[in-house]
Scaffold this motif. Structure first.
Motif: not given
Ligand SMILES: CC(C)(COP(=O)(O)OP(=O)(O)OC[C@H]1O[C@@H](n2cnc3c(N)ncnc32)[C@H](O)[C@@H]1OP(=O)(O)O)[C@@H](O)C(=O)NCCC(=O)NCCS
Length: 164
Positions: A81, A87, A89, A91-92, A118
């Motif tokens: 992302v 953070s 939602g 990725g979810t 990670n």
């Molecule tokens: C890992 C990754 C894909 C997750 O995607 P994301 O969009 O950040 O994930 P989400 O938002 O669905 O969930 C992650 C966090 O957001 C929080 N969250 C979800 N929806 C939310 C919302 N509406 N408002 C605020 N926080 C929210 C979740 O509780 C979670 O908490 P955390 O920050 O403690 O982890 C992303 O962070 C990323 O690209 N990371 C770098 C690359 C990577 O590591 N890829 C994974 C390889 S396995």
């Protein structure tokens, strides 16, 4: 936000907004795998801008250590992302979308690998119901700007989830 399967014309926009860390475009490679029928390459869009990607490798994880333990398990790979939108939602939503596509094909189990370093991604997958199955080395190469290939080995854990 909408999630769609990647089209050929999306590659240039993906290269601009989610640049690959090496000289070879990951997006072009993932699109080629999709055209070959091995995967589904998903792109998340906010208005006309790609903000996240992920692919489903229908033939599963390439690592022999994983294949020996978890057979017939498609793998969600390459989740990313754009940094300012993490953070929120996305990725979810991408993981859930992939799970729905897999369930629609009658796939009983889906998995993904996460690097030992990670912790934040691992916590997200645990919350989504993924359980650790086997440790393995993710082996791949990347090509630098000078065209030199570098082998990489990342210590990972493969996680899986039953789809009902
Ligand atoms: C890992 C990754 C894909 C997750 O995607 P994301 O969009 O950040 O994930 P989400 O938002 O669905 O969930 C992650 C966090 O957001 C929080 N969250 C979800 N929806 C939310 C919302 N509406 N408002 C605020 N926080 C929210 C979740 O509780 C979670 O908490 P955390 O920050 O403690 O982890 C992303 O962070 C990323 O690209 N990371 C770098 C690359 C990577 O590591 N890829 C994974 C390889 S396995």
């Amino acid at each position: 936000m909408r999630i769609a399967t990647c089209r050929a014309e999306d590659i240039a926009l993906l290269d601009r907004h989610l640049p690959s860390p090496s000289a070879t475009s990951y997006h072009a490679q993932r699109y080629a795998a999709q055209v070959a029928g091995r995967s589904t390459f998903l792109v998340v869009w906010v208005e006309d801008r790609p903000v996240a990607t992920g692919e489903i490798r229908w033939d599963g994880c390439r690592a022999a250590e994983v294949r020996a333990v978890v057979a017939d398990c498609p793998e969600i790979n390459g989740l990313e992302v754009v940094e300012p939108l993490r953070s929120q939602g996305i990725g979810t939503a991408l993981v859930r979308h992939a799970e729905q596509l897999a369930a629609g094909r009658g796939v009983p189990t889906i998995g993904l690998g996460v690097g030992d370093y990670n912790h934040r991604a691992a916590a997200l997958y645990a919350r989504l119901g993924y359980l650790p199955r086997v440790s393995y080395l993710d082996r791949y190469t990347y090509t630098d700007d000078a065209g030199i290939e570098h082998p990489v080995e990342d210590a990972c854990v493969f996680l899986s989830k039953e789809l009902s």
